[in-house]
Design a protein around this motif. Sequence first.
Motif, PDB file in Angstrom:
ATOM      1  N   GLY A  37       0.736  -1.249  -0.025  1.00  0.00           N
ATOM      2  CA  GLY A  37      -0.096  -0.196  -0.045  1.00  0.00           C
ATOM      3  C   GLY A  37       0.825   1.176   0.035  1.00  0.00           C
ATOM      4  O   GLY A  37       0.227   2.186  -0.176  1.00  0.00           O
ATOM      5  N   VAL A  38       2.152   1.120   0.187  1.00  0.00           N
ATOM      6  CA  VAL A  38       3.056   2.211   0.279  1.00  0.00           C
ATOM      7  C   VAL A  38       3.389   2.506  -1.336  1.00  0.00           C
ATOM      8  O   VAL A  38       3.629   3.537  -1.800  1.00  0.00           O
ATOM      9  N   LYS A  39       4.007   1.497  -1.869  1.00  0.00           N
ATOM     10  CA  LYS A  39       4.537   1.694  -3.327  1.00  0.00           C
ATOM     11  C   LYS A  39       3.576   2.029  -4.298  1.00  0.00           C
ATOM     12  O   LYS A  39       2.319   1.861  -4.212  1.00  0.00           O
ATOM     13  N   GLY A  40       4.076   3.082  -5.392  1.00  0.00           N
ATOM     14  CA  GLY A  40       3.321   3.471  -6.409  1.00  0.00           C
ATOM     15  C   GLY A  40       3.612   4.812  -6.877  1.00  0.00           C
ATOM     16  O   GLY A  40       4.523   5.467  -6.137  1.00  0.00           O
ATOM     17  N   TRP A  41       2.978   5.250  -7.999  1.00  0.00           N
ATOM     18  CA  TRP A  41       3.506   6.720  -8.482  1.00  0.00           C
ATOM     19  C   TRP A  41       2.949   7.754  -7.523  1.00  0.00           C
ATOM     20  O   TRP A  41       1.722   7.657  -6.784  1.00  0.00           O
ATOM     21  N   SER A  42       3.835   8.679  -7.329  1.00  0.00           N
ATOM     22  CA  SER A  42       3.432  10.119  -6.696  1.00  0.00           C
ATOM     23  C   SER A  42       3.469  11.250  -7.358  1.00  0.00           C
ATOM     24  O   SER A  42       4.549  11.648  -7.856  1.00  0.00           O
ATOM     25  N   ARG A  53      -3.434   9.265   3.380  1.00  0.00           N
ATOM     26  CA  ARG A  53      -4.256  10.482   3.316  1.00  0.00           C
ATOM     27  C   ARG A  53      -3.077  11.840   3.004  1.00  0.00           C
ATOM     28  O   ARG A  53      -3.509  12.349   2.261  1.00  0.00           O
ATOM     29  N   VAL A  54      -1.975  11.827   3.639  1.00  0.00           N
ATOM     30  CA  VAL A  54      -1.082  13.104   3.348  1.00  0.00           C
ATOM     31  C   VAL A  54      -0.546  12.798   1.935  1.00  0.00           C
ATOM     32  O   VAL A  54      -0.419  13.900   1.245  1.00  0.00           O
ATOM     33  N   GLN A  55      -0.012  11.928   1.498  1.00  0.00           N
ATOM     34  CA  GLN A  55       0.281  11.768   0.026  1.00  0.00           C
ATOM     35  C   GLN A  55      -0.748  12.222  -0.869  1.00  0.00           C
ATOM     36  O   GLN A  55      -0.423  12.601  -2.029  1.00  0.00           O
ATOM     37  N   ARG A  56      -1.751  11.556  -0.362  1.00  0.00           N
ATOM     38  CA  ARG A  56      -3.107  12.074  -1.449  1.00  0.00           C
ATOM     39  C   ARG A  56      -3.287  13.557  -1.452  1.00  0.00           C
ATOM     40  O   ARG A  56      -3.464  14.177  -2.540  1.00  0.00           O
ATOM     41  N   GLN A  57      -3.058  14.160  -0.380  1.00  0.00           N
ATOM     42  CA  GLN A  57      -3.236  15.678  -0.348  1.00  0.00           C
ATOM     43  C   GLN A  57      -2.098  16.195  -1.010  1.00  0.00           C
ATOM     44  O   GLN A  57      -2.239  17.386  -1.707  1.00  0.00           O
ATOM     45  N   TRP A  58      -0.755  15.821  -1.017  1.00  0.00           N
ATOM     46  CA  TRP A  58       0.173  16.271  -1.852  1.00  0.00           C
ATOM     47  C   TRP A  58      -0.016  16.114  -3.295  1.00  0.00           C
ATOM     48  O   TRP A  58       0.277  17.387  -3.886  1.00  0.00           O
ATOM     49  N   SER A  59      -0.736  15.054  -3.706  1.00  0.00           N
ATOM     50  CA  SER A  59      -0.853  14.874  -5.195  1.00  0.00           C
ATOM     51  C   SER A  59      -1.876  15.649  -5.484  1.00  0.00           C
ATOM     52  O   SER A  59      -2.077  16.404  -6.694  1.00  0.00           O
ATOM     53  N   MET A  60      -3.199  16.109  -4.539  1.00  0.00           N
ATOM     54  CA  MET A  60      -4.033  16.791  -5.328  1.00  0.00           C
ATOM     55  C   MET A  60      -3.537  18.438  -5.124  1.00  0.00           C
ATOM     56  O   MET A  60      -3.892  19.113  -6.090  1.00  0.00           O
ATOM     57  N   TRP A  61      -2.711  18.991  -4.202  1.00  0.00           N
ATOM     58  CA  TRP A  61      -2.253  20.189  -4.314  1.00  0.00           C
ATOM     59  C   TRP A  61      -1.444  20.383  -5.529  1.00  0.00           C
ATOM     60  O   TRP A  61      -1.159  21.309  -6.063  1.00  0.00           O
ATOM     61  N   ALA A  62      -0.513  19.424  -5.937  1.00  0.00           N
ATOM     62  CA  ALA A  62       0.390  19.427  -6.801  1.00  0.00           C
ATOM     63  C   ALA A  62      -0.389  19.641  -8.060  1.00  0.00           C
ATOM     64  O   ALA A  62      -0.076  20.540  -8.851  1.00  0.00           O
TER      65      ALA A  62
END
Length: 127
Positions: A33-38, A95-104
């Motif tokens: 669940g950690v690995k994947g594109w960011s 949740r935090v990584q999803r927010q980083w992606s959204m703001w990017a």
Amino acid sequence: MADPYTPPTAAVSDVSSGINNSGGGAGIEPPPGVKGWSWGAFLLNWIWSIGNKTWIGLLALIPYVGFIVGIYLGIKGRELAWRNKRWDSLEHFNRVQRQWSMWALIIVGGVFGLGILAAILIPAFTS
């Protein structure tokens, strides 16, 4: 006959061990669940790296090297963030990584949109 409204149950092997090994450095294995594109790491590379204590991302500030570092962070960024920073849980991390992606995507899309708008309006008002 099985109840069609009962949700499926997960096998015991599918459930993680519950051990949070985030922030353990390069020697740990990230949980599933950690690995994947960011997108956050790819688009906001040096800013993302400061926020996630992944200092290799600061190489993105070097001309010509920055694009390669951005691609590397897009591919490996989530794993690096898990290894370099302590997280409360896997859900908190995602949740935090999803927010980083959204703001990017919002920031890059907004800058792109302003560029298109400027390309249309500047010639219209200069003649």
